[in-house]
Design an enzyme around this catalytic site. Structure first.
Site, PDB file in Angstrom:
ATOM      1  CG  HIS B 142      41.816  36.620  40.656  1.00  0.00           C
ATOM      2  ND1 HIS B 142      41.231  37.221  41.510  1.00  0.00           N
ATOM      3  CD2 HIS B 142      41.895  37.605  39.326  1.00  0.00           C
ATOM      4  CE1 HIS B 142      40.907  38.127  41.034  1.00  0.00           C
ATOM      5  NE2 HIS B 142      41.428  38.395  39.715  1.00  0.00           N
ATOM      6  CG  ASP B 219      40.299  31.483  38.472  1.00  0.00           C
ATOM      7  OD1 ASP B 219      39.715  32.103  36.940  1.00  0.00           O
ATOM      8  OD2 ASP B 219      40.666  32.305  38.490  1.00  0.00           O
ATOM      9  CD  GLN B 222      42.014  36.156  31.808  1.00  0.00           C
ATOM     10  OE1 GLN B 222      41.763  36.368  30.822  1.00  0.00           O
ATOM     11  NE2 GLN B 222      41.713  37.221  33.058  1.00  0.00           N
ATOM     12  CE  LYS B 245      37.956  38.055  34.913  1.00  0.00           C
ATOM     13  NZ  LYS B 245      38.539  39.243  34.959  1.00  0.00           N
ATOM     14  CB  CYS B 385      43.075  40.423  41.315  1.00  0.00           C
ATOM     15  SG  CYS B 385      42.301  41.492  41.523  1.00  0.00           S
TER      16      CYS B 385
HETATM   17  C1  LIG Z   1      42.246  34.444  36.765  1.00  0.00           C
HETATM   18  C2  LIG Z   1      41.331  34.958  36.990  1.00  0.00           C
HETATM   19  N1  LIG Z   1      40.771  34.735  38.139  1.00  0.00           N
HETATM   20  C3  LIG Z   1      39.380  35.210  38.431  1.00  0.00           C
HETATM   21  C4  LIG Z   1      38.739  36.530  38.404  1.00  0.00           C
HETATM   22  C5  LIG Z   1      37.465  37.011  39.244  1.00  0.00           C
HETATM   23  O1  LIG Z   1      36.905  37.444  38.492  1.00  0.00           O
HETATM   24  P1  LIG Z   1      35.257  38.449  38.775  1.00  0.00           P
HETATM   25  O2  LIG Z   1      36.355  39.364  39.015  1.00  0.00           O
HETATM   26  O3  LIG Z   1      34.947  38.314  36.886  1.00  0.00           O
HETATM   27  O4  LIG Z   1      34.396  37.017  39.739  1.00  0.00           O
HETATM   28  C6  LIG Z   1      39.464  36.987  36.943  1.00  0.00           C
HETATM   29  C7  LIG Z   1      39.226  38.440  37.028  1.00  0.00           C
HETATM   30  O5  LIG Z   1      39.376  39.580  37.581  1.00  0.00           O
HETATM   31  C8  LIG Z   1      40.526  36.201  36.583  1.00  0.00           C
HETATM   32  O6  LIG Z   1      41.486  37.031  35.625  1.00  0.00           O
END
Ligand SMILES: Cc1ncc(COP(=O)(O)O)c(C=O)c1O
Lengths: 146, 430
Positions: B142, B219, B222, B245, B385
């Site tokens: 991401h 990270d 998910q 999430k 993203c």
């Molecule tokens: C794998 C992963 N990493 C990072 C993020 C970033 O999360 P956030 O936008 O809540 O900071 C997300 C979700 O958008 C994600 O699915």
């Protein structure tokens, strides 16, 4: 007509496949590259002018994106061919007004020709940017003319 | 991952659904089929109630002031930290509140940058980067787990290197071993990809990183919402996830860090509530986690996140994982039977969670998403993203359906049924 069918009228689906004006070539008076970062839609548009510079002979473009952005570029290409350069800003402004009308339309969409079928897009705020992509590229190109 | 636990049965899912007010909503005149929990989840009443209960009873800034409300608010805030820590197999002082996962990753990257600039004294020397040091990510990250490292590299002279994914979008240990090497100082990887749903081989990646003395940043956006995760057992150095999430409101997230590392790391944001002694020239900092919590905190959101963890624990993360595993397998099977679908990610159900992203030949993802929305079905369209991964697959956008504990097999079937009409609507097939 359901919301979806007024958004995706047959004319629009046809234009999204036929892509009038598709294909860049040398000799443009100005060009612009536009990107919609939320979905990755991308488009490059060229303005080709008459010898005296007063008329848009045609706009040529290439790009990849959703059916709304592709159809809108195709419809713009039809509309702009032969248009006096001086008329273009008002047409772009009218199209923008139509797109921002949230389904209400504009009093007179005659000057937009077939592109007025995109009116249905104005009910879908998330898609207005798609429809505007080519028009913003034309606006940006015209702003570069001397 | 082997799944032996009994998944949620229909009665259990029905009971769960009644806790989520939005599941009664009509969208475009049709009952909402919510398949976008990978982006953000729905919230149950107990979480909404917890946030409201706190706001109605405990107005105060935490760790500041001595009146009764301030003391009670602080106690609730710290109790929430304990709950969330227990939820992920960590200790309370290893849990730093952030706004979201993105802020957590930036916090680590900026703190390491500060260490490289000489902040943090002798203790932080272990974090200092030299020009040419390597920060390793994967091709499927991401943007939140990519751009902060690019920025850190640009500030320090370090280099970002990416482990390529295979054609099914998976990170293999063979590919990782080719990239993780002597100069690697940080390995930053997603536990589960938000596009391919592939579960990364974290144990093996940690082993490769340890062998060269690199820090591991996980990270867990998910994974933590969807499966049992024990951060101590995974043996990672840092981990991040987002509350929104996992049934909690927006505005709250977590950075986990090993205690010794957090206490050696210089702060990122500075200001009130993170100091011991301040003069006009300089300041001394509190130990973790307060060192990283400058300014008035998001308190009711933290309380709500703890309530969300409670909710998930009562249902059981192993059962939620088993349920999503079933839904994910049904999604993948169904998708493969629809003409023109190209799945992004492994087809082997064992290696993936309950989401699926795909390309539909001849139809742009935005158009597919619009068609589904008209039927009350909420999915995600775009690059999610993850532009580099989409480029790897030769596309700019895809459509993603993602499930959670409240989704039913009927939701999946309604989605598949609607999707099978998309290409003919757009005149791509008869
Ligand atoms: C794998 C992963 N990493 C990072 C993020 C970033 O999360 P956030 O936008 O809540 O900071 C997300 C979700 O958008 C994600 O699915």
């Amino acid at each position: 007509m359901s919301g979806l069918e007024s958004l995706y009228q047959q004319v629009i689906l046809d234009h999204s496949r036929e892509k009038h004006g598709f294909g860049l070539r040398e000799g443009e008076a100005a060009s612009s590259h536009q990107l919609n970062p939320t979905c990755g839609d991308e488009l490059t548009l060229q303005v080709h002018l008459s010898e005296d510079g007063a008329t848009i002979n045609d706009v040529a473009w290439e790009g990849a994106g959703c059916s709304i952005s592709m159809a809108s570029a195709s419809l713009l290409s039809d509309l702009a061919a032969g248009m006096p350069v001086a008329d273009a800003p008002a047409r772009i402004a009218l199209f923008r007004e139509l797109m921002r009308s949230k389904g209400a339309g504009v009093a007179d969409d005659e000057p937009l020709g077939d592109a007025a079928v995109l009116e249905g897009v104005s009910r879908y705020i998330a898609r207005v940017k798609c429809a505007m992509l080519a028009w913003v590229a034309l606006e940006d190109s015209l702003a570069q003319l001397p | 991952m082997t799944v032996q636990t009994l998944p949620l049965d229909d009665t259990a899912v029905r009971r769960i659904r009644s806790d989520f007010p939005e599941l009664g909503a009509l969208v475009n005149g049709k009952p909402l089929v919510y398949l976008d929990s990978g982006a953000t989840s729905l919230k149950p009443t107990n979480v909404l109630d917890a946030e409201r209960w706190f706001a109605e009873n405990f107005t105060a800034a935490v760790h500041r002031g001595a009146h009764t409300l301030a003391a009670e608010a602080t106690e609730q805030f710290e109790r929430a930290r304990e709950s969330v820590a227990a939820f992920v197999g960590a200790d309370a002082d290893e849990i730093v509140w952030t706004s979201n996962a993105t802020e957590g990753l930036n916090l680590v990257a900026y703190a390491i940058g500060n260490a490289t600039a000489g902040r943090g004294g002798a203790a932080s020397a272990q974090f200092r980067l030299e020009p040419g040091d390597e920060i390793v990510v994967t091709e499927s990250e991401h943007h939140a787990n990519l751009i902060p490292w690019q920025e850190l590299a640009a500030r320090t002279g370090a280099v970002v290197r990416a482990i390529p994914v295979d054609d099914s979008g998976q990170v293999t240990l063979e590919a990782a071993a080719e990239v993780i090497g002597e100069r690697t100082r940080i390995v930053a990887i997603a536990h589960v990809s938000n596009v391919t749903a592939a579960i990364a081989p974290v144990d093996g990646l940690v082993r490769l990183a340890r062998a060269v003395g690199a820090f591991v940043v996980l990270d867990a956006c998910q994974s933590v919402p969807h499966m049992p995760v024990d951060l101590h057992a995974l043996d990672v150095d840092f981990a991040v996830f987002s509350g929104h999430k996992m049934l909690a409101p927006t505005g709250i997230g977590v950075l986990y860090g090993r205690r010794d590392l957090l206490n050696a790391l210089p702060p990122f944001l500075t200001g009130g509530s993170m100091i011991t002694t301040v003069t006009l020239e300089s300041a001394e900092y509190l130990p973790a986690p307060q060192r990283f919590e400058a300014g008035t905190q998001r308190i009711s959101q933290a309380i709500a996140l703890a309530a969300a963890c409670d909710y998930l624990s009562v249902v059981g993360l192993d059962r939620i994982a088993a349920h999503e595993h079933e839904l994910g397998a049904r999604l993948v099977d169904g998708l493969q039977q629809i003409d023109g679908v190209r799945l992004l990610g492994p087809t082997d159900a064992v290696a993936r969670t309950g989401l699926a992203a795909f390309d539909l030949e001849g139809v742009h993802a935005h158009d597919a998403g619009q068609f589904l929305d008209d039927r009350g079905i909420a999915v995600r369209v775009g690059h999610h993203c993850a532009q580099p991964l989409h480029r790897r697959f030769g596309m700019t956008a895809s459509t993603r359906a993602s499930t959670y504990l409240y989704n039913t097999t009927d939701d999946v079937d309604a989605f598949l049924d609607a999707l099978s009409g998309v290409r003919s609507f757009f005149g791509v097939s008869a």
